[in-house]
Scaffold this active site. Structure first.
Site, PDB file in Angstrom:
ATOM      1  N   GLU A 228       0.981  -1.118  -0.038  1.00  0.00           N
ATOM      2  CA  GLU A 228       0.081   0.209  -0.129  1.00  0.00           C
ATOM      3  C   GLU A 228       0.800   1.178   0.103  1.00  0.00           C
ATOM      4  OE1 GLU A 228      -2.985  -0.507  -0.200  1.00  0.00           O
ATOM      5  OE2 GLU A 228      -3.558  -2.475   0.589  1.00  0.00           O
ATOM      6  N   CYS A 262      -2.173   8.305   2.476  1.00  0.00           N
ATOM      7  CA  CYS A 262      -1.662   8.156   1.236  1.00  0.00           C
ATOM      8  C   CYS A 262      -3.014   8.387   0.405  1.00  0.00           C
ATOM      9  CB  CYS A 262      -1.798   6.597   1.318  1.00  0.00           C
ATOM     10  SG  CYS A 262      -2.793   5.821   2.168  1.00  0.00           S
TER      11      CYS A 262
END
Ligand SMILES: O=CCCCC(=O)O
Length: 455
Positions: A228, A262
């Site tokens: 990720e 993110c």
């Protein structure tokens, strides 16, 4: 990087931890491997009880854990408390649903019978970031513990007390030694760890550089990995959107966690006909906000995680302005002790500029006007990242059609993107691969074993 707590509110070093030696590391791996031998054949109901207990302890210590987050990485205290709530709900989600997710999957086959059984594989190494120090760990740990794997954590070096606290919570919940193990070690030791045959899977949330080197080590040793990584999520506002709602969600989506996620709404893309109205409202929502101590519930702008993070974003903003972009509001560090940066909006961005092509991991929104829906989609896709995105429109079918054309792993409609235990989380392109959370998150590190029975 030293393993230490540095309070980003005043840059003071609070506590330093030693890296573990190779001998201690070996003994911890041996303990985890031994724990796995009994955990993999334990009753899933016992595994579920452990996770329920972890969730209960987290809730009962919510304030203490939230203060630890705020101390180590500067998150506003209310947001730290929400992180602990979210984290507890992730443990509960897998405690409740794990057994159903792991049930045998019958296969239609000609002659005989067949099914797929999900079996655990061993020790999973979690390499996790500082920005959601409890929740990022929960997303990897909960599905793997319920599946019968055991977890070793190499956390970011600036959240050592959060890392240690997670292990303590597992111990308090009754986990035997080795079910969940915190490791204080430097990132450069991961490549060697990947060679260990007892480590069977590796998952990383972090930067592209860290992801690429972990994936290289995992690949070299034929280990399954999940990544990720970064994102530069587009937040598209179509001309038929509810503007008030979109503005409210853009503020939350871009400036929550001081922009250090993110999945932050890093690029706000608004259709020309409503762009000026949106920008005015967006700007006014971040004007005159109270700057201060992240432990104070009245504070609206807290510090970034570190001086280094602040310098990175300061340079990115300065470079982008030199390249021709304009600042609508903010744009510089706040003149006080600690890693404070103004909430910032940039406009007049063009391809090739720093803020156009790089991820801005801090409180800086890049604002774009698009002439129509097609231009908005093209702009949204003009990035190497593919994590998430958002679309605002009162016409749900239209929004779904836009979502369908976005090259990302997730798109939220009329909401800013935020993870939930029951929704898959992950990206495509340079944002990584694999999924966390939901039923998909439990499938990453299990052996999907075929069992065939002849007639
Ligand atoms: O950096 C990753 C952020 C994840 C935020 C979330 O869980 O919504």
């Amino acid at each position: 990087m030293p393993i230490q707590t540095v309070n980003p509110y005043n840059s003071k070093v609070v506590k330093t931890f030693d890296e573990i030696s190779d001998e201690t590391l070996e003994s911890k791996i041996a303990t985890a491997h031994k724990a796995y031998q009994s955990w993999k054949i334990s009753d899933i109901k016992d595994r579920s009880k452990l996770l329920f207990k972890v969730a209960e302890i987290m809730r009962s210590k919510k304030r203490e854990l939230a203060e630890l987050i705020t101390l180590e990485m500067g998150k506003l205290i209310a947001q730290s408390e929400s992180e602990i709530e979210m984290c507890a709900s992730v443990y509960e989600y897998y405690a409740k649903n794990g057994e159903a997710f792991l049930k045998d999957k019958p296969i239609e086959t000609t002659g005989g019978k067949a099914f797929v059984r999900y079996s655990p594989i061993g020790i999973i190494l979690a390499i996790e970031p500082w920005n959601y120090p409890f929740n990022q760990v929960a997303r990897l740990t909960a599905p793997n513990i319920i599946a019968g794997n055991v977890v070793m954590l190499k956390h970011a070096s600036n959240v050592p007390q959060c890392a240690q606290m997670i292990q303590k919570i597992f111990e308090e919940a009754g986990a035997s030694e080795g079910i969940f193990t915190n490791l204080y070690l430097a990132g450069k030791r991961i490549a060697k760890l990947a060679e260990d045959p007892r480590i069977c899977g590796m998952s990383l949330t972090g930067s592209e550089a860290a992801g690429s080197s972990m994936a290289e080590a995992a690949g070299k040793n034929l280990k399954k990995s999940v990544l990720e990584l970064g994102g530069s999520d587009a937040f598209i506002v179509l001309e038929d959107a509810d503007i008030e709602l979109a503005v409210e969600k853009a503020v939350l989506g871009r400036f929550g966690n001081t922009g250090q996620a993110c999945t932050s709404a890093k690029r706000i893309i608004v259709i020309e006909s409503i762009a000026d109205e949106f920008l005015e409202k967006f700007k006014s929502r971040i004007t005159n906000l109270k700057v201060g101590d992240p432990m104070d519930p009245e504070t609206k702008i807290g510090p970034m995680v570190s001086e280094e993070a602040l310098k990175t974003i300061e340079k990115q903003v300065n470079d982008t302005v030199k390249e021709g972009a304009k600042i609508v509001i903010g744009g510089k560090r706040i003149d006080r002790e600690g890693a404070f940066f103004e909430f910032t909006i940039l406009t007049d961005l063009k391809p090739g500029m720093t803020a156009y092509k790089e991820e801005l991991f801090g409180p800086v929104a890049s604002f774009y006007k698009a002439k129509d829906e097609a231009a908005a989609i093209a702009l949204a896709n003009d990035t190497s990242f593919g994590l998430g995105g958002a679309v605002f429109s009162k016409d749900t079918n239209r929004a779904i059609n836009v979502a369908n054309q976005m090259d990302t792993g997730m798109v939220f409609i009329n909401e800013s993107l935020a993870s939930r235990p029951d929704l898959p989380f992950g990206g495509t392109k340079r944002s990584g691969y694999g999924r966390e959370l939901s039923a998909l998150g439990i499938e990453e590190f299990v052996n999907k074993k075929l069992i065939r029975i002849a007639d």
